[in-house]
Design an enzyme around this catalytic site. Structure first.
Site, PDB file in Angstrom:
ATOM      1  N   HIS A 139       0.826  -1.200   0.000  1.00 34.63           N
ATOM      2  CA  HIS A 139       0.000   0.000   0.000  1.00 34.63           C
ATOM      3  C   HIS A 139       0.867   1.260   0.000  1.00 34.63           C
ATOM      4  O   HIS A 139       2.044   1.210   0.335  1.00 34.63           O
ATOM      5  CB  HIS A 139      -0.924   0.037   1.231  1.00 34.63           C
ATOM      6  N   LYS A 153      -0.859   5.044   4.541  1.00 36.02           N
ATOM      7  CA  LYS A 153      -1.805   4.148   5.222  1.00 36.02           C
ATOM      8  C   LYS A 153      -1.410   4.014   6.685  1.00 36.02           C
ATOM      9  O   LYS A 153      -0.237   3.788   6.998  1.00 36.02           O
ATOM     10  CB  LYS A 153      -1.804   2.770   4.527  1.00 36.02           C
TER      11      LYS A 153
HETATM   12  P1  NAD Z   1      -7.285  10.312   4.197  1.00 35.13           P
HETATM   13  O1  NAD Z   1      -6.330  10.566   5.309  1.00 35.13           O
HETATM   14  O2  NAD Z   1      -6.970  10.878   2.834  1.00 35.13           O
HETATM   15  O3  NAD Z   1      -8.734  10.852   4.595  1.00 35.13           O
HETATM   16  C1  NAD Z   1      -9.296  10.740   5.885  1.00 35.13           C
HETATM   17  C2  NAD Z   1     -10.184  11.950   6.100  1.00 35.13           C
HETATM   18  O4  NAD Z   1     -10.883  11.752   7.317  1.00 35.13           O
HETATM   19  C3  NAD Z   1      -9.382  13.257   6.232  1.00 35.13           C
HETATM   20  O5  NAD Z   1      -9.939  14.271   5.429  1.00 35.13           O
HETATM   21  C4  NAD Z   1      -9.513  13.593   7.728  1.00 35.13           C
HETATM   22  O6  NAD Z   1      -9.491  14.997   7.980  1.00 35.13           O
HETATM   23  C5  NAD Z   1     -10.870  12.973   8.027  1.00 35.13           C
HETATM   24  N1  NAD Z   1     -11.111  12.716   9.453  1.00 35.13           N
HETATM   25  C6  NAD Z   1     -10.226  12.337  10.406  1.00 35.13           C
HETATM   26  N2  NAD Z   1     -10.836  12.188  11.600  1.00 35.13           N
HETATM   27  C7  NAD Z   1     -12.146  12.465  11.385  1.00 35.13           C
HETATM   28  C8  NAD Z   1     -13.292  12.473  12.224  1.00 35.13           C
HETATM   29  N3  NAD Z   1     -13.224  12.187  13.543  1.00 35.13           N
HETATM   30  N4  NAD Z   1     -14.481  12.831  11.673  1.00 35.13           N
HETATM   31  C9  NAD Z   1     -14.588  13.129  10.362  1.00 35.13           C
HETATM   32  N5  NAD Z   1     -13.525  13.144   9.506  1.00 35.13           N
HETATM   33  C10 NAD Z   1     -12.334  12.800  10.015  1.00 35.13           C
HETATM   34  O7  NAD Z   1      -7.462   8.720   4.123  1.00 35.13           O
HETATM   35  P2  NAD Z   1      -8.006   7.845   2.892  1.00 35.13           P
HETATM   36  O8  NAD Z   1      -6.881   7.416   2.019  1.00 35.13           O
HETATM   37  O9  NAD Z   1      -9.179   8.540   2.266  1.00 35.13           O
HETATM   38  O10 NAD Z   1      -8.474   6.524   3.656  1.00 35.13           O
HETATM   39  C11 NAD Z   1      -9.446   6.570   4.683  1.00 35.13           C
HETATM   40  C12 NAD Z   1      -9.687   5.171   5.252  1.00 35.13           C
HETATM   41  O11 NAD Z   1     -10.260   4.335   4.229  1.00 35.13           O
HETATM   42  C13 NAD Z   1      -8.428   4.431   5.717  1.00 35.13           C
HETATM   43  O12 NAD Z   1      -8.725   3.684   6.874  1.00 35.13           O
HETATM   44  C14 NAD Z   1      -8.122   3.488   4.545  1.00 35.13           C
HETATM   45  O13 NAD Z   1      -7.414   2.331   4.950  1.00 35.13           O
HETATM   46  C15 NAD Z   1      -9.523   3.121   4.126  1.00 35.13           C
HETATM   47  N6  NAD Z   1      -9.678   2.633   2.754  1.00 35.13           N
HETATM   48  C16 NAD Z   1     -10.565   1.617   2.587  1.00 35.13           C
HETATM   49  C17 NAD Z   1     -10.839   1.144   1.320  1.00 35.13           C
HETATM   50  C18 NAD Z   1     -11.882   0.059   1.158  1.00 35.13           C
HETATM   51  O14 NAD Z   1     -12.119  -0.406   0.029  1.00 35.13           O
HETATM   52  N7  NAD Z   1     -12.552  -0.365   2.227  1.00 35.13           N
HETATM   53  C19 NAD Z   1     -10.195   1.687   0.210  1.00 35.13           C
HETATM   54  C20 NAD Z   1      -9.276   2.713   0.412  1.00 35.13           C
HETATM   55  C21 NAD Z   1      -9.044   3.186   1.693  1.00 35.13           C
END
Ligand code: NAD
Length: 254
Positions: A143, A147
């Site tokens: 990844h 992450k």
């Molecule tokens: P990112 O860091 O780009 O985005 C996270 C967002 O959440 C940020 O804008 C942050 O400010 C916000 N945030 C943090 N705490 C918060 C809260 N308490 N309330 C509301 N917003 C809050 O991360 P990302 O790359 O978008 O990934 C997010 C999550 O999704 C990770 O856990 C990643 O592993 C997961 N993910 C899952 C899949 C899937 O298919 N299930 C795919 C990609 C990523």
């Protein structure tokens, strides 16, 4: 129209989800929440999830935030009788059990998928089938280096799905010694998982099976975040037809 609120809306996944919801004729993006301030898809982003859920009354809350906050977000959604569709990884088995109980108690269905990409789900199902015949297996997940959690939820779920079908099995040399800590990776039900974090990657996984004089490798690559969108959109449309907690996109495929 199914009303959707996106939590974590200013993140990499959140922004992509907002655009995908807006582009779908059966879904309506009614709200966007993040701890940061900003706008997405023409919407002002709110910073208080509970207040936004109460004032906008969405049917579904999509959550792509952080492992440390996702449990609280899901509980807030369920308390407001809003169905969570959760992509954020890192929820423990205990947390999922609490979510299951709360979803039943509130009569509000919830959905969690460690991976919303169709190809990744097919990889897991194929791995489970192959493991019946080739039980010696290791997983490498790769990844991007932003992450937060390791191993990936996909790798852990793949190992658990394989463990369901293969008899208890000790692989590798019985006298094997790790001269450097963790060099053989994590052990999930006897299956080794190795996590790679590097710039340039999005989300990738190899499942390697070893047999007499042969190996078989299946590999899935998400080369862009749009790979997750058909799965997220499908979950938004189907979650209200489910009961309690459902885990895994495979449960939504016909
Ligand atoms: P990112 O860091 O780009 O985005 C996270 C967002 O959440 C940020 O804008 C942050 O400010 C916000 N945030 C943090 N705490 C918060 C809260 N308490 N309330 C509301 N917003 C809050 O991360 P990302 O790359 O978008 O990934 C997010 C999550 O999704 C990770 O856990 C990643 O592993 C997961 N993910 C899952 C899949 C899937 O298919 N299930 C795919 C990609 C990523």
């Amino acid at each position: 129209m199914i009303k959707v609120l996106v939590n974590g809306a200013l993140g990499r996944m959140g922004r992509t989800v907002c655009a995908a919801v807006n582009a779908d004729s059966e879904l309506e993006l009614v709200g966007a929440v993040d701890v940061l301030e900003g706008t997405v898809e023409g919407l002002q982003v709110a910073t208080n999830l509970d207040a936004a859920l109460k004032s906008l009354s969405p049917d579904v809350m999509v959550d792509f935030t952080r492992p440390a906050v996702v449990f609280g977000n899901v509980m807030t959604a369920l308390a407001n009788k809003v169905s969570p569709v959760v992509g954020t990884t890192g929820l423990s088995d205990d947390a999922k059990e609490q979510i299951r109980r709360r979803a039943e108690e509130m009569d509000t269905p919830a959905f969690i998928a460690p991976n919303f990409a169709l190809g990744a789900v097919l990889m897991m199902l194929a791995a489970q089938r192959i493991a019946k015949f080739m039980p010696d297996v290791e997983i490498i997940e790769l990844h991007h280096d932003n992450k937060l959690d390791a191993p990936s939820g996909t790798a852990e779920l793949t190992a658990k799905m394989i463990a369901q079908v293969r008899p208890p099995h000790k692989q590798g040399h019985p006298d094997e010694v790790e001269r450097l800590a963790h060099v053989r990776g994590a052990d999930v039900d006897g299956i080794r998982i190795h996590s790679v974090r590097l710039p340039g990657y999005v989300a990738h996984q190899e499942v390697i099976f070893g047999g007499l004089g042969q190996t078989l490798t299946i590999r899935h690559d998400s080369t862009g975040r749009d790979s997750f969108m058909p799965g997220v959109v499908l979950a938004c449309k189907k979650v209200r037809t489910l009961r309690g907690l459902t885990i895994g996109l495979d449960k939504l495929l016909d």
